[in-house]
Write an enzyme that holds these catalytic residues in place. Structure first.
Site, PDB file in Angstrom:
ATOM      1  N   GLU A 106       0.834  -1.192   0.000  1.00 54.37           N
ATOM      2  CA  GLU A 106       0.000   0.000   0.000  1.00 54.37           C
ATOM      3  C   GLU A 106       0.870   1.243   0.000  1.00 54.37           C
ATOM      4  OE1 GLU A 106      -4.039  -1.588   2.240  1.00 54.37           O
ATOM      5  OE2 GLU A 106      -2.608  -0.384   3.384  1.00 54.37           O
ATOM      6  N   CYS A 126       6.190  -6.305   7.277  1.00 54.85           N
ATOM      7  CA  CYS A 126       7.270  -5.816   8.133  1.00 54.85           C
ATOM      8  C   CYS A 126       7.590  -6.867   9.180  1.00 54.85           C
ATOM      9  CB  CYS A 126       6.852  -4.508   8.812  1.00 54.85           C
ATOM     10  SG  CYS A 126       8.168  -3.719   9.770  1.00 54.85           S
ATOM     11  N   CYS A 130       5.977  -4.141  15.676  1.00 52.25           N
ATOM     12  CA  CYS A 130       5.511  -3.104  16.602  1.00 52.25           C
ATOM     13  C   CYS A 130       4.074  -3.403  17.026  1.00 52.25           C
ATOM     14  CB  CYS A 130       5.611  -1.725  15.958  1.00 52.25           C
ATOM     15  SG  CYS A 130       7.318  -1.221  15.636  1.00 52.25           S
ATOM     16  N   CYS A 133       0.977  -1.492  15.425  1.00 54.70           N
ATOM     17  CA  CYS A 133       1.009  -1.282  13.971  1.00 54.70           C
ATOM     18  C   CYS A 133       0.387  -2.465  13.238  1.00 54.70           C
ATOM     19  CB  CYS A 133       2.456  -1.091  13.513  1.00 54.70           C
ATOM     20  SG  CYS A 133       2.643  -0.815  11.738  1.00 54.70           S
ATOM     21  N   GLU A 174      10.497  -1.646   7.288  1.00 51.87           N
ATOM     22  CA  GLU A 174      11.579  -0.906   7.945  1.00 51.87           C
ATOM     23  C   GLU A 174      12.620  -0.579   6.877  1.00 51.87           C
ATOM     24  OE1 GLU A 174      14.321   0.956   9.376  1.00 51.87           O
ATOM     25  OE2 GLU A 174      12.857   0.559  10.960  1.00 51.87           O
ATOM     26  N   SER A 205      11.936   7.011   7.566  1.00 48.54           N
ATOM     27  CA  SER A 205      11.547   6.765   8.949  1.00 48.54           C
ATOM     28  C   SER A 205      12.027   5.385   9.368  1.00 48.54           C
ATOM     29  CB  SER A 205      10.020   6.859   9.095  1.00 48.54           C
ATOM     30  OG  SER A 205       9.629   6.563  10.420  1.00 48.54           O
ATOM     31  N   SER A 228      11.205   6.540  14.733  1.00 44.72           N
ATOM     32  CA  SER A 228      10.003   6.123  15.457  1.00 44.72           C
ATOM     33  C   SER A 228      10.427   5.812  16.887  1.00 44.72           C
ATOM     34  CB  SER A 228       9.382   4.886  14.797  1.00 44.72           C
ATOM     35  OG  SER A 228       8.891   5.200  13.518  1.00 44.72           O
ATOM     36  N   LEU A 229      10.139   6.728  17.795  1.00 40.21           N
ATOM     37  CA  LEU A 229      10.591   6.599  19.182  1.00 40.21           C
ATOM     38  C   LEU A 229       9.508   5.955  20.050  1.00 40.21           C
ATOM     39  CD1 LEU A 229      12.893   7.223  21.161  1.00 40.21           C
ATOM     40  CD2 LEU A 229      11.796   9.441  21.594  1.00 40.21           C
ATOM     41  N   ASN A 304      -3.414   6.064  15.811  1.00 40.05           N
ATOM     42  CA  ASN A 304      -4.488   5.696  14.892  1.00 40.05           C
ATOM     43  C   ASN A 304      -4.957   4.294  15.239  1.00 40.05           C
ATOM     44  OD1 ASN A 304      -4.402   8.068  13.071  1.00 40.05           O
ATOM     45  ND2 ASN A 304      -2.312   7.366  12.729  1.00 40.05           N
ATOM     46  N   CYS A 347      -0.743   6.520   9.719  1.00 41.11           N
ATOM     47  CA  CYS A 347       0.413   5.800  10.247  1.00 41.11           C
ATOM     48  C   CYS A 347      -0.017   4.604  11.084  1.00 41.11           C
ATOM     49  CB  CYS A 347       1.265   6.738  11.102  1.00 41.11           C
ATOM     50  SG  CYS A 347       2.157   7.958  10.150  1.00 41.11           S
TER      51      CYS A 347
END
Length: 355
Positions: A106, A126, A130, A133, A174, A205, A228-229, A304, A347
């Site tokens: 996407e 990925c 995370c 996500c 990533e 990112s 991305s912290l 989100n 995101c």
């Protein structure tokens, strides 16, 4: 035993056509020379491929038809197929694109006034896992080639019929786990013989893959870096981002100091505010301590929501608290307006399917 009526007949060798996007300029020049073509043909072909995003050899109208036919016999233009598209109430468009091998990704186009930003993917899926996500939930299918990353941007450009002014590699995957292809795509996007987008309008990112951050710092181009912290507390970050557990916050802090010293560029820390998880008082203090005295900008995002996730976004009031407290220690922070959340295009929501 059955007889073989074709015994002794020559075996026809079937060779797979190569995607023209994968040819270096030298390889293209060599191929055209072998076909008896003058040197300038290589530049003409590259213009059609990289600047005009030609989808067929027949579009290359300044080439002789015989040459177009000959190229079509030897090469393909790879290309993507748009499987589906959704349009958000804010004008953003999300695309599900499929590559010739059946893998899909996407990407998102986000228009604002006379600008057009694209969020592109560097991997199909990925492996970082995370917790908040959607992309990581299905795991990693494969990394994308530089051309496949680039083609996402051109697909959005052509659909909007507008010049792309900025690109963020914040979609699926990533980028620093696909470093070489990511850099090659960035360079093509930056090139006047490609998309011609300024280097400072091209952002990568990363979750914080430390070895590649310093490699990135040593690149000659002025590409922008976002980290991305999502937490400055090690235990919380390990839970939210297990894929970078081995890269500790203290090492990340140190390498980001080296990055700034080396490049003079201002990095961004992405921080998705999750209610009751990383928006507490202790988390806020840790974030202030991590950022104080550095050049970094903090980009706050209210999480989100993702279907099936236990996490919920923090409140607008809490986001405002973060902005004020960070400002009090000299750190600039903004609350980013998520685009396309109503079509799962914001995101953390990309998951290789459209609802």
């Amino acid at each position: 035993m059955p007889s073989n009526n074709n015994a002794g007949a020559p075996v026809e060798q079937i060779t797979e056509k190569r995607d023209l996007h994968t040819l270096t300029r030298g390889e293209l020049q060599e191929l055209l020379a072998a076909m008896g073509q003058p040197k300038f043909r290589a530049k003409q072909v590259e213009e059609w491929v990289w600047e005009k995003n030609a989808q067929s050899f027949d579009e290359m109208t300044n080439l002789p038809k015989a040459l177009r036919d000959a190229l079509g016999e030897r090469l393909t233009l790879g290309g993507t197929t748009e499987v589906a598209r959704q349009v958000s109430s804010d004008g953003s468009r999300k695309y599900l694109l499929r590559y010739p091998d059946g893998v899909s990704v996407e990407c998102v186009g986000m228009p604002t006034r006379n600008r057009l930003a694209v969020c592109a993917s560097t991997q199909a899926g990925c492996a970082m896992g995370c917790a908040f996500c959607a992309t990581g939930a299905a795991g990693l299918a494969r990394s994308l080639t530089a051309a496949e990353i680039y083609e996402q941007v051109m697909h959005v450009r052509d659909d909007f019929n507008a010049r792309v002014t900025s690109v963020v590699l914040m979609g699926q995957g990533e980028p620093f786990m696909n470093y070489d292809a990511t850099l090659a795509a960035l360079r093509r996007l930056n090139s006047p013989e490609g998309a011609g987008i300024g280097a400072r309008h091209l952002t990568v990112s990363t979750c914080g893959v430390i070895p590649q951050i310093m490699r990135f710092a040593n690149e000659s181009e002025q590409f922008t870096l976002a980290i991305s912290l999502h937490s400055a507390v090690q235990k919380t970050r390990n839970m939210l981002m297990p894929g970078v557990r081995k890269y500790s916050l203290i090492n990340l802090y140190n390498v980001m100091g080296e990055y700034v010293n080396k490049t003079g560029r201002r990095p961004t820390y992405e921080y998705a505010l999750i209610g009751g998880v990383n928006d507490t008082e202790s988390e806020l203090q840790a974030l202030c301590d991590f950022c104080e005295g550095t050049l970094a900008h903090v980009n706050l995002i209210q999480l989100n929501e993702v279907e099936g996730s236990k996490f919920r976004p923090s409140t607008e009031a809490r986001a405002a608290d973060f902005v004020r407290r960070l400002a009090s220690v000299g750190v600039e922070a903004t609350v980013r307006n998520s685009r396309g959340s109503d079509i799962d295009a914001a995101c953390g929501q990309l998951k290789q399917r459209l609802r």
